[in-house]
Design a protein around this motif. Structure first.
Motif, PDB file in Angstrom:
ATOM      1  N   ALA A  44       0.451  -1.118  -0.110  1.00  0.00           N
ATOM      2  CA  ALA A  44      -0.198   0.024   0.144  1.00  0.00           C
ATOM      3  C   ALA A  44       0.971   1.407   0.078  1.00  0.00           C
ATOM      4  CB  ALA A  44      -0.603  -0.042   1.471  1.00  0.00           C
ATOM      5  N   PHE A  45      -0.183   2.375  -0.593  1.00  0.00           N
ATOM      6  CA  PHE A  45       1.613   3.996  -0.307  1.00  0.00           C
ATOM      7  C   PHE A  45       0.485   4.769  -1.153  1.00  0.00           C
ATOM      8  CE2 PHE A  45       1.542   1.199  -4.848  1.00  0.00           C
ATOM      9  CZ  PHE A  45       1.593   2.151  -5.803  1.00  0.00           C
ATOM     10  N   GLU A  72       3.839   1.300   2.705  1.00  0.00           N
ATOM     11  CA  GLU A  72       3.318  -0.151   3.505  1.00  0.00           C
ATOM     12  C   GLU A  72       3.744  -1.339   2.669  1.00  0.00           C
ATOM     13  OE1 GLU A  72       0.495   0.991   6.350  1.00  0.00           O
ATOM     14  OE2 GLU A  72      -0.230  -1.373   5.616  1.00  0.00           O
ATOM     15  N   PRO A  73       4.264  -2.769   3.273  1.00  0.00           N
ATOM     16  CA  PRO A  73       4.551  -3.126   2.347  1.00  0.00           C
ATOM     17  C   PRO A  73       3.882  -4.431   3.272  1.00  0.00           C
ATOM     18  CG  PRO A  73       6.486  -2.609   2.396  1.00  0.00           C
ATOM     19  CD  PRO A  73       5.769  -1.707   2.920  1.00  0.00           C
ATOM     20  N   ARG A  74       2.845  -5.544   2.619  1.00  0.00           N
ATOM     21  CA  ARG A  74       2.147  -6.219   3.948  1.00  0.00           C
ATOM     22  C   ARG A  74       2.296  -7.680   2.932  1.00  0.00           C
ATOM     23  NH1 ARG A  74      -3.346  -2.542   1.974  1.00  0.00           N
ATOM     24  NH2 ARG A  74      -2.716  -0.935   3.813  1.00  0.00           N
ATOM     25  N   ASP A 306      -4.713   6.924  -2.261  1.00  0.00           N
ATOM     26  CA  ASP A 306      -3.985   5.426  -1.799  1.00  0.00           C
ATOM     27  C   ASP A 306      -4.478   4.311  -2.681  1.00  0.00           C
ATOM     28  OD1 ASP A 306      -4.111   6.551   1.140  1.00  0.00           O
ATOM     29  OD2 ASP A 306      -5.759   7.374   0.768  1.00  0.00           O
ATOM     30  N   LEU A 307      -3.601   3.818  -2.950  1.00  0.00           N
ATOM     31  CA  LEU A 307      -2.920   2.942  -3.920  1.00  0.00           C
ATOM     32  C   LEU A 307      -2.786   1.104  -3.092  1.00  0.00           C
ATOM     33  CD1 LEU A 307      -1.886   5.865  -5.473  1.00  0.00           C
ATOM     34  CD2 LEU A 307      -2.709   4.014  -7.676  1.00  0.00           C
ATOM     35  N   THR A 308      -2.820   0.156  -3.782  1.00  0.00           N
ATOM     36  CA  THR A 308      -1.901  -1.180  -3.576  1.00  0.00           C
ATOM     37  C   THR A 308      -1.526  -1.806  -4.759  1.00  0.00           C
ATOM     38  OG1 THR A 308      -4.457  -2.054  -3.747  1.00  0.00           O
ATOM     39  CG2 THR A 308      -3.392  -1.049  -1.420  1.00  0.00           C
ATOM     40  N   LEU A 309      -0.729  -2.866  -4.608  1.00  0.00           N
ATOM     41  CA  LEU A 309      -0.116  -3.087  -5.822  1.00  0.00           C
ATOM     42  C   LEU A 309      -1.895  -4.190  -6.147  1.00  0.00           C
ATOM     43  CD1 LEU A 309       3.295  -5.022  -5.042  1.00  0.00           C
ATOM     44  CD2 LEU A 309       2.491  -2.251  -6.508  1.00  0.00           C
ATOM     45  N   ASP A 310      -2.285  -4.386  -5.691  1.00  0.00           N
ATOM     46  CA  ASP A 310      -3.452  -5.312  -5.941  1.00  0.00           C
ATOM     47  C   ASP A 310      -4.261  -4.716  -6.895  1.00  0.00           C
ATOM     48  OD1 ASP A 310      -2.454  -7.848  -5.297  1.00  0.00           O
ATOM     49  OD2 ASP A 310      -4.189  -7.818  -3.553  1.00  0.00           O
ATOM     50  N   SER A 311      -4.418  -3.030  -6.483  1.00  0.00           N
ATOM     51  CA  SER A 311      -5.616  -2.250  -7.165  1.00  0.00           C
ATOM     52  C   SER A 311      -5.207  -2.270  -8.804  1.00  0.00           C
ATOM     53  CB  SER A 311      -5.775  -1.141  -5.943  1.00  0.00           C
ATOM     54  OG  SER A 311      -4.767  -0.012  -5.979  1.00  0.00           O
TER      55      SER A 311
END
Length: 313
Positions: A44-45, A72-74, A306-311
């Protein structure tokens, strides 16, 4: 001042919430397809621009705009258990002239049906600070400290600040989805030296949020609020071994969302007096009466992405 035993008891209350049942995946007699499971690893970033950086009812940016970003790595160990670590940064304006805040944090996020928990720790790092202290002018309380500078502002008020204001907190958070639209929660933070003053600090709050149905054009909206209490102890010798004021803070706001963007419009306030605010912050703009402008009622507008790699897949 509350002891660490008090903190432990409060944490137990916070984290002992009952487990909610899983949502029913049937509607009108037909099975509803469950959303795809998240990837085992995700990031997330995001970034934001705010008209003021408010932290528990106190401005961290001298009532000026602030920019911020996070990464933020998850690791999703299981569908209901996540490990995370992250780094965040924001522009600030502190009494010691530190101009940046860098947060290093990590923890776990277990979920139990509609109850989501977040338990971890965060280190607030403020690089670039300078030491300010003043001599016994007019019978003042504080003696000069080797290596520190003497500064008197235009109102004749001296600055008192350590070079390093960094500190560490542990925290617990809980959020319960009462309905698909309405949720409530609580937070609990503990440090043994708030902003490196030597004063023990416990912060706890209650939150609520209601999300309105999304419009056909994809625009969403929500209202949310928080009431918190900051309990502070006695400082070390550098700050005169004084008892810092406890205070209540609250905020309420309206937000709008569109895809990865959020616009949050929020009112903040506290019950701190201007004098107690100066005692906690060391505001270098304090007036001749020792009154700080960094606390009290204010309106803050914040635009974030706000984004995530999945998105992005």
């Amino acid at each position: 001042m509350k002891s660490f035993t008090t903190l432990t008891a409060a944490a137990a209350v916070l984290l002992a919430a009952g487990t909610a049942n899983a949502a029913d995946l049937r509607a009108n007699g037909k099975t509803v397809e469950a959303p795809p499971a998240p990837s085992i690893f995700d990031i997330a970033f995001g970034a934001s621009l705010a008209s003021d950086y408010m932290f528990r009812g106190i401005s961290q940016s001298n009532r000026e705009p602030s920019v911020a970003a996070y990464f933020e790595p998850r690791l999703n160990v299981a569908p209901n258990f996540q490990l995370y670590a992250g780094v965040a940064g924001a522009s600030i304006s502190f009494a010691n002239r530190a101009a940046a805040e860098i947060d290093l944090y990590g923890g776990i996020r277990p979920t139990f049906g509609k109850l989501a928990l977040d338990i971890g720790g965060i280190y607030y790092y403020y690089p670039g600070g300078e030491c300010y202290n003043y001599e016994n002018l007019g019978g003042g309380l504080f003696g000069s400290v080797p290596g520190c500078s003497l500064e008197i502002n235009k109102y004749g008020v001296p600055t008192l600040a350590k070079e390093d204001a960094s500190f560490f907190e542990v925290y617990g958070k809980a959020n319960l989805a009462v309905t698909d639209s309405f949720s409530i929660g609580g937070t609990l933070f503990y440090t043994d030296s708030y902003t490196n003053t030597g004063a023990e600090g416990i912060y706890y709050s209650g939150l609520a949020k209601y999300v309105f149905p999304t419009l056909p054009n994809g625009v969403g909206a929500y209202v949310s609020g928080e009431v918190g209490y900051q309990d502070l102890g006695r400082t070390d010798d550098f700050y005169g071994n004084i008892e810092l004021a406890d205070y209540t803070t609250w905020n309420v706001g309206l937000g709008f969302t569109y895809k990865v963007f959020t616009l949050d419009l929020r009112y903040h306030d506290t019950d701190l007096s201007k004098e107690d605010c100066y005692g906690i912050t060391g505001d270098f703009t304090a007036n001749s009466l020792g009154q700080s402008k960094w606390c009290g009622a204010t309106f803050v507008a914040k635009l974030s992405v706000d984004l995530t790699l999945d998105s992005l897949k």
